[in-house]
Design a protein around this motif. Sequence first.
Motif, PDB file in Angstrom:
ATOM      1  N   GLY A 132       0.860  -1.337   0.008  1.00 26.30           N
ATOM      2  CA  GLY A 132      -0.051   0.029  -0.072  1.00 26.30           C
ATOM      3  C   GLY A 132       0.824   1.239   0.056  1.00 26.30           C
ATOM      4  O   GLY A 132       1.985   1.257  -0.145  1.00 26.30           O
ATOM      5  N   HIS A 133       0.042   2.348  -0.273  1.00 26.51           N
ATOM      6  CA  HIS A 133       0.826   3.883   0.020  1.00 26.51           C
ATOM      7  C   HIS A 133       0.740   4.044   1.365  1.00 26.51           C
ATOM      8  O   HIS A 133      -0.061   3.483   2.313  1.00 26.51           O
ATOM      9  CB  HIS A 133       0.220   4.757  -0.842  1.00 26.51           C
ATOM     10  CG  HIS A 133      -0.419   4.522  -2.243  1.00 26.51           C
ATOM     11  ND1 HIS A 133      -1.228   3.393  -2.801  1.00 26.51           N
ATOM     12  CD2 HIS A 133       0.538   4.827  -3.286  1.00 26.51           C
ATOM     13  CE1 HIS A 133      -0.943   3.619  -4.251  1.00 26.51           C
ATOM     14  NE2 HIS A 133       0.079   4.269  -4.542  1.00 26.51           N
ATOM     15  N   ALA A 159      -0.618  -0.362  -5.919  1.00 29.62           N
ATOM     16  CA  ALA A 159      -0.088  -1.045  -4.690  1.00 29.62           C
ATOM     17  C   ALA A 159      -0.144  -2.697  -4.961  1.00 29.62           C
ATOM     18  O   ALA A 159      -1.460  -3.149  -5.333  1.00 29.62           O
ATOM     19  CB  ALA A 159      -0.934  -0.661  -3.676  1.00 29.62           C
ATOM     20  N   ALA A 229       3.387   3.550  -3.895  1.00 31.31           N
ATOM     21  CA  ALA A 229       3.047   2.407  -2.965  1.00 31.31           C
ATOM     22  C   ALA A 229       4.598   1.762  -2.554  1.00 31.31           C
ATOM     23  O   ALA A 229       5.444   1.937  -3.376  1.00 31.31           O
ATOM     24  CB  ALA A 229       2.397   1.448  -3.710  1.00 31.31           C
TER      25      ALA A 229
END
Length: 236
Positions: A132-133, A159, A229
């Motif tokens: 993920g970010h 992501a 990400a």
Amino acid sequence: MQYVNGIRKAALAIAALSAALTVTACQSGNSPTAADSPSKAPSSSATPSSTPSSPSPSGKPSSEAPSTAGTPTATASPISGGGGGGGTSKTCAPEALTVAAHQATDRPDGTGTGAAIIEFTNKSAKPCTLQGHPTLVAGAGNGSPDHNAPLKVTPTGTATPVTLAPGGTARLKLTFVQVQGEADGYCKSGAKPSSYPTLVVGLPGAGAHQVALDDGVFAECDNTVTATAVTATKLT
């Protein structure tokens, strides 16, 4: 005299014939003909006792409900990191990670930080996953990460899960609005530049981590940052 006798004989003959016809008529009227006789009713044994039910496609009577025993139920895939992919390891716990930061080689022109690479290394003895970010990027002082100045994060890129073996490293890149000029510099927007000894960077499920640059401080304008990400690819 012969004439009279002839008449009598004729009359007797007519009477006898009439009597015979009367007897015949009575017999024919009392005796039923074959056409008048009622037809014999069919035997009830010829009638089928029951109508067989139509077989269902499964070969069982259609009235029988199909059994649901043994049917597998859908289960959630144990993919870590909160997204797609095929990893089966758990999301990295905050205490399983060490975090470092250095200025990126590819960054906007200016005298501020411009861009920084944040590295997350798995220091545990088991594989774990990141994905993920950043959920948080905030400027902070060295001793007060809870009293920070959150930046507005704009995510970029897709992501995907990154599974880290023990000692493995994942990275993300932060790109700031660059400070211009010399000394304290200036912002093109007219805002005052900001500088922080450390940043607090959070990842989905993996906690928030305070990190300092290996050289200098984080300097930026407009309190905004663009973030990739996390990835296993080396970033510049």
